[in-house]
Design an enzyme around this catalytic site. Structure first.
Site, PDB file in Angstrom:
ATOM      1  N   ILE A  18       0.853  -1.210   0.000  1.00 29.52           N
ATOM      2  CA  ILE A  18       0.000   0.000   0.000  1.00 29.52           C
ATOM      3  C   ILE A  18       0.881   1.250   0.000  1.00 29.52           C
ATOM      4  O   ILE A  18       0.591   2.236  -0.669  1.00 29.52           O
ATOM      5  CB  ILE A  18      -0.966  -0.012   1.203  1.00 29.52           C
ATOM      6  N   LYS A 102       2.787  -7.556   9.682  1.00 35.38           N
ATOM      7  CA  LYS A 102       1.350  -7.680   9.386  1.00 35.38           C
ATOM      8  C   LYS A 102       0.834  -9.096   9.188  1.00 35.38           C
ATOM      9  O   LYS A 102      -0.266  -9.278   8.667  1.00 35.38           O
ATOM     10  CB  LYS A 102       1.005  -6.822   8.175  1.00 35.38           C
ATOM     11  N   SER A 142      -6.570  -0.794  10.230  1.00 31.85           N
ATOM     12  CA  SER A 142      -7.149  -1.950   9.548  1.00 31.85           C
ATOM     13  C   SER A 142      -8.546  -2.227  10.080  1.00 31.85           C
ATOM     14  O   SER A 142      -8.846  -1.966  11.256  1.00 31.85           O
ATOM     15  CB  SER A 142      -6.242  -3.150   9.819  1.00 31.85           C
ATOM     16  N   TYR A 169      -1.370  -9.103  16.004  1.00 25.53           N
ATOM     17  CA  TYR A 169      -1.260  -8.110  14.920  1.00 25.53           C
ATOM     18  C   TYR A 169      -2.404  -7.095  15.013  1.00 25.53           C
ATOM     19  O   TYR A 169      -2.190  -5.879  14.994  1.00 25.53           O
ATOM     20  CB  TYR A 169      -1.267  -8.801  13.547  1.00 25.53           C
ATOM     21  N   LYS A 173      -2.656  -2.758  16.010  1.00 34.58           N
ATOM     22  CA  LYS A 173      -3.361  -1.665  15.308  1.00 34.58           C
ATOM     23  C   LYS A 173      -4.312  -0.959  16.286  1.00 34.58           C
ATOM     24  O   LYS A 173      -4.408   0.269  16.312  1.00 34.58           O
ATOM     25  CB  LYS A 173      -4.151  -2.208  14.114  1.00 34.58           C
ATOM     26  N   PHE A 198     -10.124  -2.043   4.490  1.00 31.63           N
ATOM     27  CA  PHE A 198     -10.787  -3.341   4.418  1.00 31.63           C
ATOM     28  C   PHE A 198      -9.837  -4.287   3.668  1.00 31.63           C
ATOM     29  O   PHE A 198      -8.741  -4.499   4.153  1.00 31.63           O
ATOM     30  CB  PHE A 198     -12.231  -3.188   3.919  1.00 31.63           C
ATOM     31  N   ASN A 199     -10.160  -4.838   2.539  1.00 23.98           N
ATOM     32  CA  ASN A 199      -9.217  -5.800   1.930  1.00 23.98           C
ATOM     33  C   ASN A 199      -8.561  -5.225   0.680  1.00 23.98           C
ATOM     34  O   ASN A 199      -9.137  -5.296  -0.420  1.00 23.98           O
ATOM     35  CB  ASN A 199      -9.956  -7.099   1.607  1.00 23.98           C
ATOM     36  N   LEU A 220      -5.962 -13.882   0.244  1.00 27.41           N
ATOM     37  CA  LEU A 220      -6.628 -14.561  -0.860  1.00 27.41           C
ATOM     38  C   LEU A 220      -6.104 -14.185  -2.248  1.00 27.41           C
ATOM     39  O   LEU A 220      -5.727 -15.064  -3.027  1.00 27.41           O
ATOM     40  CB  LEU A 220      -8.142 -14.274  -0.789  1.00 27.41           C
TER      41      LEU A 220
HETATM   42  C1  UD1 Z   1      -6.732 -10.937   6.655  1.00 29.00           C
HETATM   43  C2  UD1 Z   1      -6.297 -10.857   8.090  1.00 29.00           C
HETATM   44  C3  UD1 Z   1      -6.509  -9.447   8.570  1.00 29.00           C
HETATM   45  C4  UD1 Z   1      -5.761  -8.449   7.677  1.00 29.00           C
HETATM   46  C5  UD1 Z   1      -6.238  -8.631   6.240  1.00 29.00           C
HETATM   47  C6  UD1 Z   1      -5.439  -7.764   5.287  1.00 29.00           C
HETATM   48  C7  UD1 Z   1      -6.677 -13.122   8.971  1.00 29.00           C
HETATM   49  C8  UD1 Z   1      -7.484 -13.965   9.905  1.00 29.00           C
HETATM   50  N1  UD1 Z   1      -7.045 -11.817   8.879  1.00 29.00           N
HETATM   51  O1  UD1 Z   1      -8.102 -10.683   6.594  1.00 29.00           O
HETATM   52  O2  UD1 Z   1      -6.060  -9.323   9.894  1.00 29.00           O
HETATM   53  O3  UD1 Z   1      -5.981  -7.133   8.094  1.00 29.00           O
HETATM   54  O4  UD1 Z   1      -6.056  -9.986   5.857  1.00 29.00           O
HETATM   55  O5  UD1 Z   1      -5.999  -7.779   4.024  1.00 29.00           O
HETATM   56  O6  UD1 Z   1      -5.714 -13.577   8.373  1.00 29.00           O
HETATM   57  N2  UD1 Z   1      -9.104 -17.328   1.940  1.00 29.00           N
HETATM   58  C9  UD1 Z   1      -9.128 -18.600   1.372  1.00 29.00           C
HETATM   59  N3  UD1 Z   1      -7.930 -19.132   0.976  1.00 29.00           N
HETATM   60  C10 UD1 Z   1      -6.739 -18.496   1.114  1.00 29.00           C
HETATM   61  C11 UD1 Z   1      -6.728 -17.205   1.701  1.00 29.00           C
HETATM   62  C12 UD1 Z   1      -7.928 -16.649   2.107  1.00 29.00           C
HETATM   63  O7  UD1 Z   1     -10.175 -19.198   1.230  1.00 29.00           O
HETATM   64  O8  UD1 Z   1      -5.694 -19.050   0.747  1.00 29.00           O
HETATM   65  C13 UD1 Z   1     -10.398 -16.710   2.320  1.00 29.00           C
HETATM   66  C14 UD1 Z   1     -10.513 -16.351   3.792  1.00 29.00           C
HETATM   67  O9  UD1 Z   1     -11.040 -17.416   4.526  1.00 29.00           O
HETATM   68  C15 UD1 Z   1     -11.444 -15.121   3.734  1.00 29.00           C
HETATM   69  C16 UD1 Z   1     -11.117 -14.471   2.392  1.00 29.00           C
HETATM   70  O10 UD1 Z   1     -10.487 -15.482   1.620  1.00 29.00           O
HETATM   71  O11 UD1 Z   1     -12.788 -15.538   3.701  1.00 29.00           O
HETATM   72  C17 UD1 Z   1     -10.175 -13.294   2.507  1.00 29.00           C
HETATM   73  O12 UD1 Z   1      -9.016 -13.693   3.218  1.00 29.00           O
HETATM   74  P1  UD1 Z   1      -7.748 -12.738   3.397  1.00 29.00           P
HETATM   75  O13 UD1 Z   1      -7.322 -12.216   2.086  1.00 29.00           O
HETATM   76  O14 UD1 Z   1      -6.725 -13.489   4.189  1.00 29.00           O
HETATM   77  O15 UD1 Z   1      -8.301 -11.499   4.223  1.00 29.00           O
HETATM   78  P2  UD1 Z   1      -9.063 -11.451   5.644  1.00 29.00           P
HETATM   79  O16 UD1 Z   1      -9.325 -12.796   6.186  1.00 29.00           O
HETATM   80  O17 UD1 Z   1     -10.236 -10.567   5.481  1.00 29.00           O
END
Ligand code: UD1
Length: 358
Positions: A18, A102, A142, A169, A173, A198-199, A220
């Site tokens: 970012i 992070k 965050s 973590y 924040k 958010f994401n 993700l």
């Molecule tokens: C995560 C962090 C959060 C951080 C944010 C930054 C966790 C528990 N939380 O949030 O503290 O501020 O990233 O963007 O790690 N998913 C899969 N497969 C994967 C990866 C993710 O199915 O390999 C799913 C997760 O279950 C979730 C969604 O994708 O439903 C988003 O996941 P992710 O990108 O890790 O973000 P957050 O969980 O929202």
């Protein structure tokens, strides 16, 4: 005023995902930028003398005059001696503080490292700022500061409950926000804008800069992008039995360039504000894991493989925000669609299958 020091904005963690996109936005507005980054989580050049690859690429995106306004200092944001040098050399108008560890999982294993670096380092940064009468900060916070929302608590607004964090973590924040709030209350010279992301996903539309996580991506979208370039066999979907539209987790994905523009919007209003303020930066739209995978597959031109696995501990079913306060007070709204997030991420990943280094 009257000083012949070079003016600028200090950006901690400016070589990160970012941070780097925000540096582009600042330079494009002709704002001189001093980046401080210790490169623990960003890709360094093989030659120590050279600028990190991400900053070299930023210089390709902006024009040469703007590129000259970019300065890089390798070091930690909590290194008091280094900060002393920076604040003595430059007239810093504001600090944008992205620096910090992070990784959620790592923070559970190494909590003291997280508290020491993120919270301890920020205290030192604040003290150095105070010593040099630099009292404007934009803090990289965050959505993770919010307490786990129930279905009736969505969308999350800045007034939603915070705390009860699920990992160190997130606590860092939350604690830093509280420290900054107390500081602003006690010393009316301070103005702090805390931006709750958010994401953040996507990449710069040039395909030059993007997210380059070290090791196996925790999040993700970088994981999906690595599946698309065949660095990973398939996506593991963490649960399809949530109470959501298709059973997979729902999040508020926001394009990193929109997010970066949130920082320049905040910088513009800083002089008109006083005290501590928080803003959600998101789109207000929830998208599921399966939907994201489908959109990304459409951009790549083929279906991407996945397997359904157990839920990831600590994960929430649904998170999305009400971003209307940022619109009202910062004049900021996210403009880019999920499709653009996928297109730009794919542009970066396909141009740079192994990230910044070949
Ligand atoms: C995560 C962090 C959060 C951080 C944010 C930054 C966790 C528990 N939380 O949030 O503290 O501020 O990233 O963007 O790690 N998913 C899969 N497969 C994967 C990866 C993710 O199915 O390999 C799913 C997760 O279950 C979730 C969604 O994708 O439903 C988003 O996941 P992710 O990108 O890790 O973000 P957050 O969980 O929202």
């Amino acid at each position: 005023m009257g000083s012949d020091k070079e003016q600028g904005v200090l950006v901690t963690g400016g070589a990160g995902f970012i941070g780097s996109h925000t540096v582009v936005e600042l330079l494009e507005r002709n704002v001189p930028v001093i980046v401080i980054d210790n490169m623990t989580n960003a890709t360094a050049s093989k030659d120590e003398e050279e600028l990190p690859p991400v900053l070299q690429r930023i210089k390709k995106i902006v024009n040469p005059q703007q590129g000259e306004k970019l300065h890089f200092i390798k070091g930690s944001f909590g290194d008091v001696e280094l900060l002393e040098k920076i604040f003595t050399k430059y007239a810093i108008s504001a600090v944008i503080h992205f620096g910090g560890f992070k990784a959620v999982g790592e923070s559970k294993e190494l909590p003291m490292m997280y508290y020491s670096n993120n919270v301890g380092g920020t205290l030192k940064l604040i003290q150095s700022m105070q010593k040099h009468n630099v009292t404007n900060m934009i803090f990289s916070s965050s959505a993770t500061v919010y307490s786990a929302p129930g279905p009736d608590d969505l969308p999350l607004s800045e007034k939603s409950l915070t705390g009860s964090c699920t990992c160190p973590y997130a606590s860092t924040k939350f604690f830093i926000e509280n420290i900054l709030r107390d500081l602003c209350y006690a010393d009316k010279n301070w103005t702090v804008i805390s931006l709750r992301y958010f994401n953040p996903v996507g990449a710069h539309a040039s395909g030059e800069i993007g997210e380059d996580p070290k090791g196996i991506p925790n999040n993700l979208m970088p994981f999906i992008a690595q599946v698309a370039v065949k660095r990973r066999e398939h996506l593991n979907i963490y649960g399809n039995d949530y109470q959501t539209k298709d059973g997979t987790g729902v999040r508020d994905y926001v394009h990193v360039v929109d997010l970066a523009k949130g920082h320049t919007a905040a910088l513009d209003v800083l002089p008109k504000k006083n005290g501590f303020h928080t803003y959600n930066l998101g789109t207000g739209i929830g998208t599921s894991v399966l939907e994201m995978l489908k959109y990304f597959g459409e951009v790549v031109g083929r279906e991407l493989p996945y397997k359904i696995c157990d839920r990831r501990p600590g994960d929430l079913a649904v998170m999305y925000c009400d971003a209307s306060l940022a619109e009202k007070e910062l004049g900021w709204t996210a403009t880019k669609s999920v499709k653009e997030m996928c297109e730009d991420l794919w542009k970066f990943q396909s141009k740079n299958p192994n990230g910044y280094l070949p």
